[in-house]
Design an enzyme around this catalytic site. Structure first.
Site, PDB file in Angstrom:
ATOM      1  CG  ASP A  93      -5.362 -44.979  12.865  1.00  0.00           C
ATOM      2  OD1 ASP A  93      -5.844 -46.113  12.725  1.00  0.00           O
ATOM      3  OD2 ASP A  93      -5.518 -44.311  13.900  1.00  0.00           O
ATOM      4  CB  SER A  94      -0.994 -48.089  10.271  1.00  0.00           C
ATOM      5  OG  SER A  94      -0.278 -47.618  11.405  1.00  0.00           O
ATOM      6  N   GLY A  95      -3.032 -48.367  12.936  1.00  0.00           N
ATOM      7  CA  GLY A  95      -3.179 -49.091  14.184  1.00  0.00           C
ATOM      8  C   GLY A  95      -1.919 -49.152  15.018  1.00  0.00           C
ATOM      9  N   GLY A  96      -0.801 -48.723  14.458  1.00  0.00           N
ATOM     10  CA  GLY A  96       0.468 -48.837  15.170  1.00  0.00           C
ATOM     11  C   GLY A  96       0.518 -48.045  16.453  1.00  0.00           C
ATOM     12  CG  ASP A 147       4.076 -45.515  11.769  1.00  0.00           C
ATOM     13  OD1 ASP A 147       3.025 -46.082  12.132  1.00  0.00           O
ATOM     14  OD2 ASP A 147       4.289 -44.311  11.990  1.00  0.00           O
ATOM     15  CD  GLN A 194       7.166 -42.126  13.047  1.00  0.00           C
ATOM     16  OE1 GLN A 194       7.639 -41.311  13.832  1.00  0.00           O
ATOM     17  NE2 GLN A 194       5.879 -42.466  13.096  1.00  0.00           N
ATOM     18  N   GLY A 221       4.913 -39.098  14.506  1.00  0.00           N
ATOM     19  CA  GLY A 221       5.776 -39.006  15.680  1.00  0.00           C
ATOM     20  C   GLY A 221       5.781 -37.674  16.385  1.00  0.00           C
ATOM     21  CG  ASP A 271      -5.873 -37.454  12.826  1.00  0.00           C
ATOM     22  OD1 ASP A 271      -6.194 -38.056  13.879  1.00  0.00           O
ATOM     23  OD2 ASP A 271      -4.703 -37.446  12.393  1.00  0.00           O
ATOM     24  CG  HIS A 337     -19.597 -24.749  18.977  1.00  0.00           C
ATOM     25  ND1 HIS A 337     -19.957 -23.562  18.380  1.00  0.00           N
ATOM     26  CD2 HIS A 337     -18.369 -24.542  19.545  1.00  0.00           C
ATOM     27  CE1 HIS A 337     -19.006 -22.662  18.577  1.00  0.00           C
ATOM     28  NE2 HIS A 337     -18.034 -23.223  19.285  1.00  0.00           N
TER      29      HIS A 337
END
Length: 374
Positions: A93-96, A147, A194, A221, A271, A337
C-alpha cells in the site's frame, strides 16, 4: 522476461468475476484475499504456512517498512521478498492511510504529507514520488498510488478537495512509477478511486484514473466506519465506474460476509488485518460464524473448530486453554485457521462463479454464517 501483468476473466456470474492475474512471481487467482504482512511478516505465521492456507499474494505496508527497518536497508538486503522469505507476489500500500491515522502531527500540502513517526517522533515527508520510491526499493510487485483519505463524515467540499488532490497525486505516482527503470518493467501500479459515499465524486475520480491509465484500480475510502449497508450502497455503482477489463481491489475489507457481498458487486481483490488480529485475540472465523475461544463453554469441548481445518488436531478445549493462558501457540493456531478459512471462502466464491451458482452459494453462506445470531 516473464510476464509483467495480465488479468484474465475466466467466468462471470452477474457482476461477479473469476479469473487470474499472471505476474512474474506467480499467478493470483481471483477473487483473491491478501493476508496483511504489515512489517514484512504475516503475524504469527511463517511464509510457507501462509502459502499452505491458499494465499497467492500478501500485502506489505509502506509506512511501517519505511520507518523500520527502512526501505533503503531492505533494498540493500535484497528486497522484501528475499528479506522476508516470501517468493510470491507482494502488493504494497502507499502508506497514506497510516500517515493520516497513526501520526499525531501531520501537515498536508500539495507536496505530500509531513508527519512525525509514531515510533520515535522523527520528521518525514511522504509524497507521491517518495511513496513510489519506497515501494520500488521494497521490490513490490503491485504498487499503489499515493492518495489522500478523509472521513466519510467530512463535508462534500472536503471530500471533493481530497479526491481532486488524490487524482493529481495519482498522475504524479504514475509518472514516478514509469521512471522506475527495471522495477517498472516487472511490476504493476494500481490507482485508487476516492470520493467517499458520493456517486458523483466517485465518477469524477474514476474518470481521472482511467485517463491516467493504471494496471488495476482500487476502491478506496471505505471500511472506515460507514457500516456494511452504506459500503454496499457505494459498491452498487463504484466498481462499474472503473475499467471492467482490469482488476478491482477493495482496500481494507473485511469480514467474510463483507467480502461475499463485495464479490457479488464486482470486486476482485481484498486485504484485511481481521483474520490475523482476531486470531491473536481469541476469535476464530467459521462457516457458522465467529467463535470466541475465551468463552467458558469451550473448556471441555474436544471437537475441532472445523474437521477440515489445518488445526483440526487440536480441540476447542485446548484452544480455549491456550487463549485464556495467553500462550503464543494459541495465537499461531487461530491465525493459521482464520487465514485458511478466508481462503476457503475465496475458493468457494471462485467455484460458484465458475458454475454460475453464486446467488445460491452466497445465500446459503449468509444463512449459515448468521444463523447463530438469529
Amino acid at each position: 522476461m516473464s510476464e509483467r501483468f495480465r488479468f484474465t476473466i475466466a467466468a462471470t456470474d452477474g457482476k461477479a468475476r473469476t479469473g487470474t492475474i499472471a505476474m512474474r512471481r506467480g499467478v493470483i487467482r481471483t477473487p483473491a484475499f491478501m493476508p496483511v504482512g504489515t512489517a514484512g511478516t504475516v503475524k504469527a505465521m511463517r511464509p510457507a504456512e501462509v502459502r499452505d492456507t491458499g494465499a497467492d499474494i500478501i500485502l506489505g505496508n509502506t509506512y511501517h517498512l519505511m520507518l523500520r527497518p527502512g526501505a533503503e536497508r531492505v533494498a540493500k538486503l535484497g528486497g522484501l521478498h528475499a528479506f522476508s522469505g516470501w517468493d510470491r507476489p507482494i502488493l504494497t500500500d502507499s502508506g497514506g492511510y497510516q500517515v493520516m491515522s497513526l501520526s499525531a502531527l501531520t501537515k498536508r500540502s500539495e507536496d505530500g504529507v509531513a508527519f512525525k513517526s509514531h515510533l520515535d517522533g522523527s520528521a518525514h515527508l511522504l509524497s507521491p514520488e517518495r511513496s513510489i520510491e519506497i515501494q520500488r526499493l521494497l521490490g513490490s510487485d503491485i504498487v499503489m498510488a499515493f492518495d489522500e483519505l478523509v472521513p466519510t463524515t467530512s463535508t462534500r467540499d472536503v471530500q471533493a478537495a481530497a479526491m481532486e488532490r488524490s487524482m493529481r497525486w495519482a498522475r504524479r505516482s504514475r509518472a514516478a512509477f514509469d521512471g522506475g527503470g527495471a522495477h517498472a518493467e516487472g511490476a504493476a501500479i494500481f490507482g485508487i478511486q476516492q470520493g467517499a459515499l458520493d456517486e458523483g465524486l466517485r465518477k469524477a475520480s474514476a474518470d481521472a484514473l482511467l485517463d491516467i491509465d493504471f494496471d488495476g484500480y482500487a476502491v478506496g475510502g471505505l471500511a472506515v466506519g460507514e457500516g456494511q449497508e452504506a459500503m454496499f450502497a457505494c459498491l452498487d455503482y463504484a466498481p462499474g465506474q472503473l475499467d471492467a477489463e482490469k482488476p478491482r481491489y477493495l482496500m481494507g475489507v473485511g469480514k467474510p460476509d463483507d467480502i461475499v457481498g463485495a464479490v457479488e458487486r464486482g470486486i476482485d481483490m481484498f486485504d484485511c488485518v481481521l483474520p490475523t488480529r482476531s486470531g491473536r485475540n481469541g476469535q476464530a472465523f467459521t462457516w457458522n460464524g465467529p467463535v470466541n475461544l475465551r468463552n467458558a463453554k469451550w473448556a471441555e469441548d474436544l471437537s475441532p473448530l472445523d474437521p477440515d481445518s489445518p488445526i483440526a488436531g487440536w480441540g476447542m478445549a485446548y484452544l480455549h486453554h491456550l487463549t485464556k493462558s495467553g500462550e503464543m501457540l494459541g495465537a499461531m493456531l487461530l491465525t493459521q485457521h482464520n487465514l485458511w478459512f478466508y481462503q476457503q471462502v475465496m475458493a468457494g466464491l471462485r467455484d460458484a462463479i465458475s458454475a454460475g451458482s453464486l446467488t445460491a452459494w452466497a445465500t446459503a453462506f449468509r444463512e449459515r454464517y448468521h444463523a447463530a445470531k438469529a
